[in-house]
Design an enzyme around this catalytic site. Structure first.
Site, PDB file in Angstrom:
ATOM      1  N   SER A  58      -9.439   1.980   2.990  1.00  0.00           N
ATOM      2  CA  SER A  58      -8.596   2.763   2.118  1.00  0.00           C
ATOM      3  C   SER A  58      -7.583   1.890   1.393  1.00  0.00           C
ATOM      4  O   SER A  58      -6.905   2.357   0.485  1.00  0.00           O
ATOM      5  CB  SER A  58      -7.858   3.827   2.944  1.00  0.00           C
ATOM      6  OG  SER A  58      -6.963   3.232   3.876  1.00  0.00           O
ATOM      7  N   SER A 114      -9.579  -0.741   7.197  1.00  0.00           N
ATOM      8  CA  SER A 114      -9.022  -0.716   5.849  1.00  0.00           C
ATOM      9  C   SER A 114      -8.190  -1.903   5.426  1.00  0.00           C
ATOM     10  O   SER A 114      -7.686  -1.922   4.302  1.00  0.00           O
ATOM     11  CB  SER A 114      -8.230   0.578   5.656  1.00  0.00           C
ATOM     12  OG  SER A 114      -9.083   1.684   5.782  1.00  0.00           O
ATOM     13  N   LYS A 154       0.841  -1.203   0.000  1.00  0.00           N
ATOM     14  CA  LYS A 154       0.000   0.000   0.000  1.00  0.00           C
ATOM     15  C   LYS A 154       0.874   1.250   0.000  1.00  0.00           C
ATOM     16  O   LYS A 154       1.923   1.290   0.642  1.00  0.00           O
ATOM     17  CB  LYS A 154      -0.918  -0.022   1.218  1.00  0.00           C
ATOM     18  CG  LYS A 154      -1.927   1.111   1.293  1.00  0.00           C
ATOM     19  CD  LYS A 154      -2.820   0.929   2.521  1.00  0.00           C
ATOM     20  CE  LYS A 154      -3.809   2.059   2.698  1.00  0.00           C
ATOM     21  NZ  LYS A 154      -4.673   1.861   3.891  1.00  0.00           N
TER      22      LYS A 154
END
Length: 515
Positions: free
Chosen positions: A181, A205, A105
């Site tokens: 997210s 998330s 990420k």
């Protein structure tokens, strides 16, 4: 020239015109870590060839389909894969992930790559060193393949959209969200752009995108995995963790990154001895005799989609058939009071501290400078300013194990678990299917924000089927502190019996977005 265009061009240059990746077929999809390791060992496959295969899939599918999961290709990925192959040829391997390509990420530092947290304000924030967990992944032999899109500054649990890279779509249906997210990692791993990935979870998330994308996601006990080298949202709640297509791969990933980091204050809360052999927890009979409490709060009529409720009820019955002792209507006294007013706004403190550790060549070193830059989505301007205006001090917001309200909440959950003698609590990860992109009014259904983020307890989500127009849904298990091995066993037992994961059928082009 867009960042995505550059990433695609780099991937194409790396692959060259005569790549062997094109010789692979659909049998290469859904390969797990043990599958790949067996093929490496037998000489059927090399890390270089596998890395080329994933790079080619990204180049041919990610942007063309509109999934838009990948933001930056690691230009060293193929060289790293070749080195892994050479090391294997000379009789050695680094660890359980030797030669395995993974996604990271874009709020996690990877040396030499930009860490943007989805914001153009950080587009030149080139990491000088790896985050601690990336160091652990490399030590286990993983190949850092690429970075993934995220909700800008990790603000949204519902959508994955950023000024740095645009919007990410659900690979099962491009009209729907992959949640937020960590939706880039979720969509990328689900679409078979790598073997597994890393997300971060402040309230949802890891687990939300895993549920929406047919994956297994683990939010571990606070203190088990280092948070250092990660752009924070609320550091006191932030955790990084694995997102994978199977419980086995998630367990292997967690085993690689679960280690003491003396620079992370949360590490002091770990007991001296931990059951960290998560791979040995992969026992298909783990649910036999386990006491599982069904969280009635998330099962109430009117607060859950009927189709999701049906999937959940069937999942509970499946666990019962596997030998679990099901405790119906498990409840936590005063739960609705306990879940109120738990968030503590440490964003400015945490972001300023992270930015202060970055190279002086990077000009932005405070939230004030970020706001003044204007380099972010217009839709989050109010959130950024509100975060600053409502900033709380570290004295008002100590960590989860030193804050009275968090301690009270955790004690209530653990007391209820002891009262009912349950090993884990179970509930739908989300109460509604993934929303259509652009829909901000229909029920969201995020059940992840309550227990784990504010108590520090571990949670795992695993696929429980499909709802709506072919969209995945997940079931979550929460356990006692540092009970990850037990939760992994339960999830594995359920997964092996039900096998709900299936490969998304990816469209050929962006035209499918409007079908």
């Amino acid at each position: 020239m867009s960042k995505h265009w550059i990433a695609t061009l780099v991937a194409g240059l790396i692959l060259g015109l005569n790549t062997t990746a094109g010789q692979a077929n659909d049998e290469w999809l859904e390969l797990s870590v043990p599958d790949i390791m067996a093929m490496f060992d037998s000489g059927q496959l090399s890390s270089e060839t596998l890395t080329r295969f994933y790079l080619q899939r990204i180049s041919e599918i990610d942007q063309q389909s509109g999934i838009n999961a990948i933001t930056t290709i690691n230009p060293d990925a193929l060289d790293d894969a070749r080195q892994a192959d050479e090391q294997r040829r000379t009789g050695g391997t680094s660890g359980a992930l030797h030669g395995i390509p993974v996604l990271i990420k874009d709020n996690v530092d990877v040396a030499g790559l930009a860490t943007t947290a989805g914001s153009l304000a950080l587009k030149n924030n080139i990491a000088q060193t790896d985050a601690f967990l990336v160091q652990q992944l490399r030590a286990a032999g993983a190949i850092i393949l690429a970075k993934t899109n995220m909700a800008e500054w990790a603000f949204s649990p519902n959508v994955t959209v950023s000024s740095a890279a645009g919007i990410t779509r659900n690979p099962y249906n491009l009209q729907h969200t992959p949640a937020g997210s960590s939706g880039g990692t979720g969509a990328g791993v689900s679409a078979n752009f790598a073997v597994a990935g890393i997300g971060t979870d402040t309230g949802n998330s890891i687990r939300g995108p895993s549920s929406h994308n047919g994956l297994v996601g683990i939010r571990s006990t606070m203190g088990l995995v280092s948070r250092m080298g990660i752009v924070p949202l609320y550091l006191r709640n932030d955790i990084a963790g694995p997102m994978a297509r199977t419980v086995t791969d998630a367990a292997i990933m967690l085993q690689a990154i679960a280690d003491i980091d003396d620079t992370d204050p949360a590490s002091v809360h770990r007991p001296d001895v931990l059951p960290t052999d998560y791979v040995n927890a992969l026992d298909a009979d783990s649910l036999r005799g386990a006491r599982i409490g069904v969280m009635g709060y998330y099962r109430r009529q009117g607060s859950i989609d009927a189709e999701i409720l049906g999937l959940f009820d069937q999942a509970v019955e499946d666990m019962r058939s596997l030998g679990a002792i099901i405790i119906e209507d498990f409840s936590i006294p005063d739960f609705e009071l306990l879940i109120q007013n738990n968030w503590c706004n440490t964003f400015e403190i945490d972001v300023n501290h992270y930015l202060s550790t970055q190279t002086q060549a990077f000009a932005t070193h405070s939230l004030t400078e970020v706001i003044e830059s204007g380099l972010y989505l217009p839709g989050i301007a109010d959130s950024l300013q509100g975060m600053q205006a409502g900033a709380q001090s570290s004295a008002d917001c100590p960590d989860l194990f030193n804050h009275a309200r968090n301690n009270t909440f955790r004690a209530a959950v653990l007391d209820a678990m002891r009262t009912y003698s349950v090993d884990a609590i179970v509930y739908p990860t989300w109460s509604f299917p993934p929303r259509r992109i652009g829909d901000n009014s229909s029920p969201a259904g995020d059940n992840s924000q309550h227990i784990a983020p504010h108590t520090g307890l571990p949670a795992i989500t695993v696929p429980m089927g499909f709802a709506g127009p072919g969209l995945p849904a997940g079931i979550s298990l929460i356990g006692h502190l540092f009970s990850e091995a037990k939760l992994i066993g339960f999830a594995y037992s359920y997964e092996q019996a039900t096998q709900h994961r299936r490969t998304p059928v990816l469209p050929d082009s962006k035209a499918a977005q409007s079908d």
